[in-house]
Each structure stands twice: as C-alpha cells, then as structure tokens.
Design an enzyme around this catalytic site. Structure first.
Site, PDB file in Angstrom:
ATOM      1  CG  ASP A  38     -12.089 -13.889   6.801  1.00 45.38           C
ATOM      2  OD1 ASP A  38     -11.136 -14.345   7.465  1.00 45.38           O
ATOM      3  OD2 ASP A  38     -11.945 -12.999   5.943  1.00 45.38           O
ATOM      4  CE1 TYR A  79      -3.373  -2.830   0.424  1.00 49.48           C
ATOM      5  CE2 TYR A  79      -2.270  -3.331   2.474  1.00 49.48           C
ATOM      6  CZ  TYR A  79      -3.175  -3.670   1.490  1.00 49.48           C
ATOM      7  OH  TYR A  79      -3.869  -4.844   1.576  1.00 49.48           O
ATOM      8  CE  LYS A 126      -4.591 -10.781   9.012  1.00 50.44           C
ATOM      9  NZ  LYS A 126      -3.486 -10.192   8.256  1.00 50.44           N
ATOM     10  CE1 TYR A 149      -8.458  -6.123   2.698  1.00 50.90           C
ATOM     11  CE2 TYR A 149      -7.907  -7.704   4.410  1.00 50.90           C
ATOM     12  CZ  TYR A 149      -7.585  -7.044   3.245  1.00 50.90           C
ATOM     13  OH  TYR A 149      -6.393  -7.309   2.613  1.00 50.90           O
TER      14      TYR A 149
END
Length: 425
Positions: free
Chosen positions: A242, A14, A271, A141
């Site tokens: 999720d 980003y 993660k 997200y």
C-alpha cells in the site's frame, strides 16, 4: 462564506455533530500557501493530506485540466478507452517496479485497497484454493471502507469500534527497529512465526512499506520489508504494498519499496497521483496475478467503478507524472529531509516529546500526551502554518516545493506549541 451553515449542517472528517470543531475558511491556495477569508496566509505542512506534492495552483497541472475539460470531462470506461488513461498508465508502468504490467484505475485510496484484496481473493479462487484471510501488521492503516478497515489495526486504530462486524484477519506485531537504527534479524521473528502458522489460509500479506501512516507514523527498517518479501516467496503468499501515502517521492524514493529493493505482486497508489487536484487511484498487478485472476471461473476481474478512468483526473495525473519525470523531487525531498534531520532532534529534549523521526519529506514529533485539537489548531493558525495532528502525533508532510524557510517555520510552530499546556489534553 456561511460558516454557521457549515457548522450546523456539514459533517467534516472525524468530527462530531454534537461538538463541531472550528473550520477555517480557505478561499484560495497557491504554491505552499493556503489563504483564509480574512487574508491570512498559512504555510501548508500537510499537502492536503499528503497529496499536493507540487503545491497548489501549479500552471502545468492547471493547463492539463483546462485542456481536457474542453474535450471530455468524463466517459464510461466500460468498452471505451481514451488517451488520458492510456498516457497515464504508460507513465505509471514506467515508474513502477518492472514486474508490474497491468493497471486498474479506481476512485480513491480506499477503493484501490479494496481492489487489491479482491484481486488476491480471486487469484486463489482461480487456482482452486480457498484463502479467506489476509496477514498484515499492527499499527497499520489502509483506509476507511469496510475491507480496508478489516486490515487496519483493530484495537489501536480509529476503526476499533467496528470490531466484531468486520472480517477478522491475522495481525503480526509491527517492526520495532527504526529506519536509521542498526538492524537485528530478530525483528522478523514474530512475523515469521505468524506466516508459518497461517500461510495456508492467507491470500496475501498487505502492509505499508517503510512508513506506517495514519496508524502511527512509524518509520521502520528496510530489512524488515526485505524479509517479508522473502517469506512471502518462501510460503507462496502474494504481497500487496500500500503505497498510497508513500508513493511518488514522499520518502525520497519514487516508491518506498525501493528502499528495500523489493517488488510487490500488487501495488496500491493514490493521494499524490493527481498532485492533489482530484481523487484518483490505481492498483497495479503483475502479469502472473492478472492472468491468473482472469483465467478463473469469472473470466475477468469483478470490479468496475462508475468513474473509473475519468479522463479529467487522468489528464491531470499524467501532468503530475511529467513533473516527477524531471527529477526535481529528488533534490527537493533530500533538502527537506536534511532540515528535519538538523532541527527535529532538538525537540526531543522537551518533556512532552517521546520521539522524533523523519524520512524524505516526512517529519514526525510524537508527544507523551494527546493534543487538544481545537486549541493546537488555533495555535498553528496564529503561527501562520497549517498542521493537522492526531492523537499524540504532530507530523509534517509538506509539498515538495517547500523551501528552507517554510520548513523552519513549521518546526518553530511545533516548538512553540510544546511550550503551551493548552495545546495538550
């Protein structure tokens, strides 16, 4: 360390090649600390994007990596299996909701989401139905790959510029009632209307349970999730949860769905799966879903990453699961939550603060102005902490091993940033 080369040629997440942000040179990491090239130590408030739950350079995880790399660092998973994958999947199923019986190992969180969506589409294809849509929530997200982006908020997310190219799915308003607030059934009304209108074309509902992460760090009431599960059952729609950001203790439960006492049909994890050591994810499915998928025309699930079931990653992930089995994380996240509950409300008195919220080892300060990333990052480094905000959100997801002094220093650094106009746009 050639920082000039880094600035001129390496594209960080980003960031712009036209105006690269300052990158801080880390040479080592231990416990909760990152050490910079000049010897500066920073308390890590991010767990390396929420993954290093046990801290850095953990001897148990190191031993697992050292032991496995001498045996076999990688081997294809097609037609071959091995103990690291078997041991990991056993532990995953022991931790997971008990209706989940099949594990598909993948590369990253985004790929786990892609896999879950493909499973849902194949499930309905096998049943002779065409259900091309997914129902999800605003402010969500789910990752940066194309299918994952398509179920991420199309207007308010970092992916809005892809609108028109991505498949268009169905979005319901995100819940308004926070985790600690009084529940009102009306918070489900919009979702009820949406699933009632579209359930015949919806393959699955996909959402982040209890905590919406990078889409806004929103922490919502468990009864909303409970209601979604009931509506999915009522309308015969699959539920994908999720848990890539929330899984493995981050919210104070092993999985965030436990706050609502619900079970998904498909579960995505990633993660923290390897304790932040390397990339690995998994998508877990119920026997009904898996068997239906495999009973269709293809006769199998049509996906197979090259590095699926990587033995080195599986060995470290198994070691991470062993640390979680001790149960220490429960006390650790409870202590962190108590510190957040004690200290964060005071920040709400500041004129730049719109809201504060917390759950488990998640603390959030929402501001009224966007942060100036370059300035606030430099401020945090000067304060001896590593916090990486985005937009109007300054949030902390520290390693579970963080002590009271560590958490207090993170919060003090945020408080000091609020006093500096340079830190905000």
């Amino acid at each position: 360390m050639d920082l000039t080369f880094d600035r001129d040629h390496i594209w960080h997440p980003y960031t712009s090649t036209l105006a690269p942000l300052t990158c801080y040179p880390v040479t080592s990491a231990n416990g909760v600390y990152l050490e910079l090239k000049d010897g500066t130590q920073l308390i890590d408030g991010m767990s390396s994007w929420w993954s290093a739950i046990h801290g850095y350079n953990h001897p148990h995880l190191n031993n697992a990596a050292h032991s496995q790399i001498d045996k076999m660092s990688h081997v294809m998973f097609g037609g071959i299996t091995h103990d690291p994958a078997i041991n990991l999947c056993k532990k995953l199923l022991n931790f997971a909701p008990d209706n989940l019986e099949h594990v598909f190992l993948a590369d990253s969180g985004s790929v786990a989401v892609e896999v879950s969506l493909k499973m849902a589409l194949q499930y309905w294809h096998a049943r002779g139905e065409t259900r091309p849509k997914f129902l999800t929530l605003r402010d969500g997200y789910h990752g940066d790959t194309f299918a994952a982006m398509s179920v991420t908020d199309p207007n308010n997310s970092m992916h809005s510029l892809y609108k028109g190219f991505l498949p268009e799915h169905i979005f319901a308003p995100s819940p308004n009632i926070g985790f600690w607030q009084e529940w009102h059934e009306s918070d489900l009304d919009d979702f009820k209307r949406t699933i009632d209108a579209h359930h015949h074309e919806v393959a699955a509902v996909i959402l982040e349970p209890i905590v919406q992460g990078a889409g806004g760090m929103r922490i919502y009431h468990p009864n909303f999730l409970k209601g979604v599960r009931e509506l999915c059952d009522q309308y015969g729609v699959l539920l994908i949860l999720d848990e890539i950001a929330t899984g493995f203790g981050r919210t104070g439960k092993m999985f965030a769905c436990e706050h609502a006492d619900v079970q998904p049909d498909i579960l995505c994890v990633g993660k923290a799966l390897t304790g932040g050591y390397m990339t690995l994810s998994a998508t877990l499915a119920s026997k009904h879903v898996a068997d239906t998928v495999c009973g269709g025309e293809a006769g199998c699930f049509m996906h197979g990453p090259t590095f699926m079931g990587n033995p080195l990653a599986c060995s470290v992930a198994t070691a991470s699961m062993e640390l979680l089995e001790t149960g220490d994380w429960k006390h650790q996240t409870e202590q962190i939550e108590q510190i957040f509950a004690k200290l964060l409300p005071a920040l709400k008195q500041h004129e730049l603060v719109a809201d504060v919220r917390w759950l488990g080892a998640i603390g959030v300060v929402e501001t009224t102005k966007p942060v100036n990333m370059e300035a606030i990052q430099a401020h945090f480094v000067e304060q001896g902490v590593w916090i990486r905000p985005f937009g109007k959100l300054i949030y902390m997801m520290p390693p579970f091993i963080s002590n009271q002094e560590n958490i207090e220093q993170l919060i003090a650094a945020i408080q000091n940033a609020l006093q500096s106009s340079d830190c905000f746009s």
